[in-house]
Scaffold this motif. Sequence first.
Motif, mmCIF file in Angstrom:
data_model
loop_
_atom_site.group_PDB
_atom_site.id
_atom_site.type_symbol
_atom_site.label_atom_id
_atom_site.label_comp_id
_atom_site.label_asym_id
_atom_site.label_seq_id
_atom_site.Cartn_x
_atom_site.Cartn_y
_atom_site.Cartn_z
ATOM 1 N N HIS A 101 0.684 -1.132 -0.083
ATOM 2 C CA HIS A 101 -0.137 -0.039 0.231
ATOM 3 C C HIS A 101 0.864 1.365 -0.014
ATOM 4 O O HIS A 101 1.024 2.086 0.745
ATOM 5 C CB HIS A 101 -0.862 0.080 1.179
ATOM 6 N N LEU A 102 1.535 1.517 -1.158
ATOM 7 C CA LEU A 102 2.577 2.836 -1.178
ATOM 8 C C LEU A 102 1.444 3.733 -1.887
ATOM 9 O O LEU A 102 0.796 3.650 -2.667
ATOM 10 C CB LEU A 102 3.599 2.241 -2.203
ATOM 11 N N PRO A 103 1.497 5.143 -1.194
ATOM 12 C CA PRO A 103 0.834 6.280 -1.959
ATOM 13 C C PRO A 103 1.521 6.584 -3.294
ATOM 14 O O PRO A 103 2.573 6.950 -3.164
ATOM 15 C CB PRO A 103 1.128 7.284 -0.867
ATOM 16 N N PHE A 104 0.881 6.280 -4.287
ATOM 17 C CA PHE A 104 1.347 6.799 -5.595
ATOM 18 C C PHE A 104 1.896 7.915 -5.832
ATOM 19 O O PHE A 104 1.350 8.994 -5.306
ATOM 20 C CB PHE A 104 0.065 6.448 -6.473
ATOM 21 N N GLY A 105 3.138 8.123 -6.371
ATOM 22 C CA GLY A 105 3.736 9.340 -6.724
ATOM 23 C C GLY A 105 4.517 10.101 -5.387
ATOM 24 O O GLY A 105 4.884 11.252 -5.658
ATOM 25 N N VAL A 106 4.481 9.609 -4.389
ATOM 26 C CA VAL A 106 4.964 10.089 -3.147
ATOM 27 C C VAL A 106 6.280 9.170 -2.795
ATOM 28 O O VAL A 106 6.533 8.052 -2.867
ATOM 29 C CB VAL A 106 4.085 9.915 -2.021
ATOM 30 N N LYS A 107 7.435 10.110 -2.565
ATOM 31 C CA LYS A 107 8.656 9.347 -2.379
ATOM 32 C C LYS A 107 8.811 8.800 -1.067
ATOM 33 O O LYS A 107 8.498 9.498 0.035
ATOM 34 C CB LYS A 107 9.905 10.121 -2.764
ATOM 35 N N PRO A 108 9.666 7.851 -0.716
ATOM 36 C CA PRO A 108 9.906 7.569 0.727
ATOM 37 C C PRO A 108 10.877 8.438 1.408
ATOM 38 O O PRO A 108 11.541 9.078 0.827
ATOM 39 C CB PRO A 108 10.497 6.106 0.651
ATOM 40 N N CYS A 109 10.973 8.755 2.690
ATOM 41 C CA CYS A 109 11.391 9.653 3.462
ATOM 42 C C CYS A 109 12.919 9.310 3.444
ATOM 43 O O CYS A 109 13.856 9.959 3.438
ATOM 44 C CB CYS A 109 10.948 9.870 4.871
ATOM 45 N N GLN A 110 13.420 7.968 3.529
ATOM 46 C CA GLN A 110 14.739 7.471 3.666
ATOM 47 C C GLN A 110 15.443 8.042 2.397
ATOM 48 O O GLN A 110 16.531 8.258 2.535
ATOM 49 C CB GLN A 110 14.615 5.983 3.820
ATOM 50 N N GLU A 111 14.785 7.950 1.307
ATOM 51 C CA GLU A 111 15.353 8.502 -0.057
ATOM 52 C C GLU A 111 15.797 9.737 -0.032
ATOM 53 O O GLU A 111 16.422 10.224 -0.190
ATOM 54 C CB GLU A 111 14.444 8.366 -1.054
ATOM 55 N N GLU A 112 15.072 10.492 0.917
ATOM 56 C CA GLU A 112 15.350 12.031 1.096
ATOM 57 C C GLU A 112 16.593 12.326 1.856
ATOM 58 O O GLU A 112 17.251 13.104 1.606
ATOM 59 C CB GLU A 112 14.159 12.929 1.676
ATOM 60 N N ILE A 113 16.529 11.317 3.061
ATOM 61 C CA ILE A 113 17.867 11.361 3.868
ATOM 62 C C ILE A 113 18.903 10.804 3.166
ATOM 63 O O ILE A 113 20.189 11.650 3.224
ATOM 64 C CB ILE A 113 17.433 10.493 5.020
#
Length: 475
Positions: free
Chosen positions: A410-422
């Motif tokens: 259940h991944l929200p489509f088009g939203v990136k994971p916060c870990q990727e941002e870190i």
Amino acid sequence: MRNFKAFIQAIIGLFIISMSARCYGQVELDAAPMKKAERDALYSTIQGFVGDWWNGSDLYPDPCGWTPIQGVSCDMFNGFWYVTVLNIGPIHENSLSCGRILEFRPHLFELKHLKAISFFKCFESQQRHQVTIGNANWEKLAGSLESLEFRSNTGLIGKIPSSFGVLKNLQSLVLLENGLTGEIPPDIGNLNTLKRLVLAGNYFTGHIPDIFSALVELLILDLSRNSLSGTLPLTLGRLTSLLKLDVSHNNLQGNLLKEFAYLKNLTLMDLRNNRFSGGLTLSIQEMYSLEELVLSNNAIGGDIRSIKWQNLHNLVILDLSNMELAGEIPESVLELKRLRFLGLSDNNLTGKLSPKLSTLPCLSALYVSGNNLAGELKFSMEFYGKMGTRFGAWNNPSLCYPVEVMSTSHLPFGVKPCQEEIKLQESNTIFYGDVNKTFHSISIIPSSGFMSHASYGFCWTFLFIMVLLNSYVDL
């Protein structure tokens, strides 16, 4: 004994006579006469829409008898049948089919007890045999006609007859999805008994006439899907009984009316796909009965927090998408316990998306894509599973979801994971930081680096092996 038998026979005879009289009376009732003028007017009217081949020969004893016409209803006046309802078109499976060449014959206006007329998918030719609604003779039906409907007649062209304004008893005027053009005649404002006015899905142009002062009994007003322009007339505020207002998909402009505050009984207001501007008017928060409020695709602008949304506690659908709205999503939305659809996409909304939205008991669709929302989404896995594709949050550059969500489907489509941002921030530090200073610190403090520990460990191991070899040689 003979007297008793005679008595019984007399009783039986009277019973038979009474039953015969009742049956005869029933036959007379079912076969009540229709005046020849009424029947001829009806037959000619139907032939105008069906074709001259039809002559009602299979009807017995007349159109209102034992074998009536599907779509034709009658009532009795002074012992005679009169036509009260006339429905032309494929409404039922056994309804009369409309012909290719149709015409309004003057005999239609001789049906003096006619209460309702409807035409459904009759005038369908868009190139040949197009038909207009004549302006003459409608005054002959002024005393009886209560409902006049034209639905899905693409070959019905021309203007609305101004003579419709004489139908003083009309309660329903529906001109839906036809090929009608021109402006809405102001004569409609004379229909002060009108409860439903539907002119949707045509090609009407010009301004909405200021005709609503006398239409105080109006319940439904639908002018959607036309090419109407100009501003909304102020007299819309006089329609205090109105339940539905739909002017969507036009070219209307100007500010939202302060007079909306008087529409206390309105349950649906749809103004989408127009050119309204000037911000959200405070009159909206006075419309306590609203269940559906759709204002999307208008450059209205303003701060979404300017409205006390908690006042609209009956809202089921709230669509404010693509309106150039600013500000944070107000906490007052959380008090809309009946809300099922919340559309806030393509605005300039900021701040975080409150996880409390998931506590709305009826919410089944939430769209906030195309904004400037930021931070971490903190909805539960159950929420994402329940919403599925009905949750939209893409195109919010600073919005992310927590890493643990990645282990689920259940991944929200088009939203990136916060870990990727870190990781991106860390990589930026390494590649864009002070490279000389970084390497200098490693050379000064070798014990803190992996390579330094490895070098020292290797030296000690080598010395230990050499000592062992020397001892072995001595032996």
